[in-house]
Design a protein around this motif. Structure first.
Motif, PDB file in Angstrom:
ATOM      1  N   ILE A   1    -113.113  49.023  15.461  1.00  0.00           N
ATOM      2  CA  ILE A   1    -113.686  49.814  14.356  1.00  0.00           C
ATOM      3  C   ILE A   1    -112.656  50.159  13.284  1.00  0.00           C
ATOM      4  O   ILE A   1    -113.009  50.465  12.161  1.00  0.00           O
ATOM      5  N   SER A   2    -111.370  50.137  13.660  1.00  0.00           N
ATOM      6  CA  SER A   2    -110.360  50.316  12.619  1.00  0.00           C
ATOM      7  C   SER A   2    -109.039  49.710  13.054  1.00  0.00           C
ATOM      8  O   SER A   2    -108.809  49.463  14.244  1.00  0.00           O
ATOM      9  N   LEU A   3    -108.210  49.504  12.064  1.00  0.00           N
ATOM     10  CA  LEU A   3    -106.943  48.805  12.341  1.00  0.00           C
ATOM     11  C   LEU A   3    -105.917  49.199  11.284  1.00  0.00           C
ATOM     12  O   LEU A   3    -106.254  49.353  10.110  1.00  0.00           O
ATOM     13  N   HIS A   4    -104.693  49.401  11.737  1.00  0.00           N
ATOM     14  CA  HIS A   4    -103.608  49.575  10.778  1.00  0.00           C
ATOM     15  C   HIS A   4    -102.451  48.690  11.186  1.00  0.00           C
ATOM     16  O   HIS A   4    -102.181  48.522  12.384  1.00  0.00           O
ATOM     17  N   ALA A   5    -101.794  48.107  10.218  1.00  0.00           N
ATOM     18  CA  ALA A   5    -100.647  47.243  10.520  1.00  0.00           C
ATOM     19  C   ALA A   5     -99.521  47.533   9.541  1.00  0.00           C
ATOM     20  O   ALA A   5     -99.771  47.769   8.355  1.00  0.00           O
ATOM     21  N   THR A   6     -98.320  47.543  10.065  1.00  0.00           N
ATOM     22  CA  THR A   6     -97.138  47.640   9.206  1.00  0.00           C
ATOM     23  C   THR A   6     -96.260  46.443   9.516  1.00  0.00           C
ATOM     24  O   THR A   6     -95.811  46.270  10.659  1.00  0.00           O
ATOM     25  N   LEU A   7     -96.047  45.614   8.523  1.00  0.00           N
ATOM     26  CA  LEU A   7     -95.116  44.497   8.705  1.00  0.00           C
ATOM     27  C   LEU A   7     -93.731  44.975   8.287  1.00  0.00           C
ATOM     28  O   LEU A   7     -93.609  45.710   7.305  1.00  0.00           O
ATOM     29  N   THR A   8     -92.704  44.574   9.033  1.00  0.00           N
ATOM     30  CA  THR A   8     -91.352  45.018   8.686  1.00  0.00           C
ATOM     31  C   THR A   8     -90.580  43.879   8.018  1.00  0.00           C
ATOM     32  O   THR A   8     -90.802  42.703   8.321  1.00  0.00           O
ATOM     33  N   TYR A   9     -89.703  44.285   7.137  1.00  0.00           N
ATOM     34  CA  TYR A   9     -88.859  43.312   6.412  1.00  0.00           C
ATOM     35  C   TYR A   9     -87.415  43.795   6.487  1.00  0.00           C
ATOM     36  O   TYR A   9     -86.701  43.789   5.498  1.00  0.00           O
TER      37      TYR A   9
ATOM     38  N   PHE B   1    -110.863  50.595  19.162  1.00  0.00           N
ATOM     39  CA  PHE B   1    -112.121  49.940  19.549  1.00  0.00           C
ATOM     40  C   PHE B   1    -113.270  50.947  19.471  1.00  0.00           C
ATOM     41  O   PHE B   1    -113.045  52.160  19.389  1.00  0.00           O
ATOM     42  N   ASP B   2    -114.503  50.431  19.545  1.00  0.00           N
ATOM     43  CA  ASP B   2    -115.651  51.342  19.398  1.00  0.00           C
ATOM     44  C   ASP B   2    -115.782  52.321  20.563  1.00  0.00           C
ATOM     45  O   ASP B   2    -116.490  53.322  20.469  1.00  0.00           O
ATOM     46  N   SER B   3    -115.062  52.063  21.647  1.00  0.00           N
ATOM     47  CA  SER B   3    -115.019  53.027  22.759  1.00  0.00           C
ATOM     48  C   SER B   3    -114.036  54.158  22.453  1.00  0.00           C
ATOM     49  O   SER B   3    -113.870  55.071  23.250  1.00  0.00           O
TER      50      SER B   3
ATOM     51  N   PHE C   1    -114.044  49.075   9.960  1.00  0.00           N
ATOM     52  CA  PHE C   1    -115.062  48.022  10.107  1.00  0.00           C
ATOM     53  C   PHE C   1    -116.332  48.683  10.629  1.00  0.00           C
ATOM     54  O   PHE C   1    -116.532  48.766  11.855  1.00  0.00           O
ATOM     55  N   PRO C   2    -117.185  49.169   9.722  1.00  0.00           N
ATOM     56  CA  PRO C   2    -118.374  49.920  10.151  1.00  0.00           C
ATOM     57  C   PRO C   2    -119.270  49.113  11.091  1.00  0.00           C
ATOM     58  O   PRO C   2    -119.905  49.676  11.978  1.00  0.00           O
ATOM     59  N   ASN C   3    -119.305  47.795  10.924  1.00  0.00           N
ATOM     60  CA  ASN C   3    -120.142  46.969  11.812  1.00  0.00           C
ATOM     61  C   ASN C   3    -119.375  46.407  13.000  1.00  0.00           C
ATOM     62  O   ASN C   3    -119.909  45.604  13.771  1.00  0.00           O
ATOM     63  N   GLY C   4    -118.106  46.794  13.095  1.00  0.00           N
ATOM     64  CA  GLY C   4    -117.285  46.302  14.207  1.00  0.00           C
ATOM     65  C   GLY C   4    -116.763  44.900  13.925  1.00  0.00           C
ATOM     66  O   GLY C   4    -117.422  44.104  13.268  1.00  0.00           O
TER      67      GLY C   4
END
Ligand code: NAD
Length: 351
Positions: free
Chosen positions: A192-200, A216-218, A347-350
């Protein structure tokens, strides 16, 4: 009779495929093409035919499968050309640099009536299989949270992996493995959601590591991390369940799991820790928890090639499914976007 495989790319991974495929009952490497005409083939059997062009390999009607082990940006073109030449195709990971390229390959495979798969070989890593086994056998109760990381201190290799246009960077390199596997620990759950940090950190044009948090939706969470500037490594796996915790330190499979044997909420006596007093963090003793060694798992990645051969003959379901590949590359695309925008993507619809 074994299915004949033409290998494209005789670099580090190409050599590894040659070694592993020797153990297969269903496939054998009979030909090679590498764009570098100065390649030294003295270490491999003289029975393996060396072609001087990709089209020469593709024109050989005895070759049924093309195995692509070239830099990441070349997979799509070679795969499409091979499929259109009537070959089944195995591509190295990351299959493509984005989802739309993957869909082009899958559409071509469908049109040509040929099978296509991707070498997601780290599904066969013992550390992953141990984690999966502990969870499937409910040794830790219900999974609440899992961390999986891979850390090293050598930076990114000084080859095409440092170039953005060749699909370099750690998200495309290790990210495809870590994300692919973690989804199996949350079966039937959508993101349902995601965050990512790429490092340089090393100042290259591509990421030298990343940190990804997936919800996850759980509402259970996964945290994935890759680092190439870590001289002290954190555990590869840290798995928190409702009645236990597991840790796998490294590829040598050092680790343990600890589970509750007594009452979960047994009232603790306050203890002095540092300069304070705490009940919440009072350490447990052997009265209420037990420590176990990690379970043993058998793994043989040669199954990957054998499964593909059997899939071609209609005798098995593919281990690596198209919808899994599309979901994986969609998540990778989302990680690049989340990092670029420095936003949590919902991601409202997953997903
Ligand atoms: P590498 O640089 O060692 O070898 C690549 C080879 O491909 C070189 O010999 C090069 O000359 C050749 N090549 C380049 N372009 C070509 C073309 N158009 N046609 C034919 N040959 C060409 O790289 P590598 O480490 O072997 O990586 C190759 C692929 O394997 C990459 O996609 C990488 O992500 C993947 N890989 C997978 C794993 C895994 O565990 N699944 C591990 C390492 C690498």
């Amino acid at each position: 009779m074994k299915k004949r495989v033409g290998l494209v790319g005789f670099g580090g991974m190409g050599k590894q495929h040659i070694k592993r495929i020797k153990e297969s009952q269903y496939v054998e490497i009979t030909g090679i093409f590498d764009i570098d005409s100065d390649k030294d083939y003295s270490t491999i059997s003289s029975k393996i035919k060396k072609y001087d062009s990709l089209s020469a390999l593709l024109d050989d009607s005895t070759i049924e499968i093309v195995l692509i082990a070239t830099p990441n940006d070349t997979h799509k073109t070679i795969a499409i050309q091979a499929l259109q030449s009537g070959k089944h195709v195995i591509s190295e990971k990351p299959v493509t640099l984005n989802t739309s390229e993957l869909k082009e390959i899958l559409t071509t495979a469908e049109k040509c009536g040929k099978k296509f798969t991707v070498h997601q070989n780290r599904r066969w890593d013992e550390n992953f299989l141990i984690t999966k086994k502990l969870l499937e056998e409910k040794k830790l109760g219900e999974l609440l949270y899992v961390e999986n990381r891979v850390q090293g201190s050598r930076g990114i290799p000084k080859d095409w992996r440092r170039n953005k246009n060749q699909g370099g960077g750690m998200l495309l390199d290790w990210g495809v493995h870590l994300i692919d596997r973690i989804l199996f620990l949350f079966p039937n759950q959508k993101i349902i959601s995601l965050h990512a940090t790429l490092t340089y950190f090393l100042n290259h044009e591509v990421d030298d590591g990343f940190k990804i948090e997936i919800v996850f939706d759980s509402l259970k969470k996964a945290y994935l991390e890759v680092g190439t500037t870590n001289f002290i490594e954190l555990p590869e796996w840290y798995v928190v369940g409702s009645i236990g915790t597991a840790v796998i330190e490294d590829f040598e499979l050092n680790g343990k799991f600890v589970t509750l044997t007594g009452e979960l909420a047994k009232e603790a006596v306050p203890v002095e820790t540092g300069a304070g007093l705490t009940k919440t963090m009072a350490p447990r003793n052997d009265d209420s928890v037990e420590t176990f060694p990690l379970p043993y798992v058998e793994s043989n990645v040669v199954e990957f090639y054998d499964n593909f051969a059997q899939t071609i003959d209609g005798k098995a379901e593919p281990f690596i499914k198209d919808e899994e590949l599309i979901r994986l590359t969609t998540i990778i695309d989302a990680c690049f976007e989340a990092s670029r925008k420095n936003e949590v993507l919902h991601f409202p619809n997953g997903l």
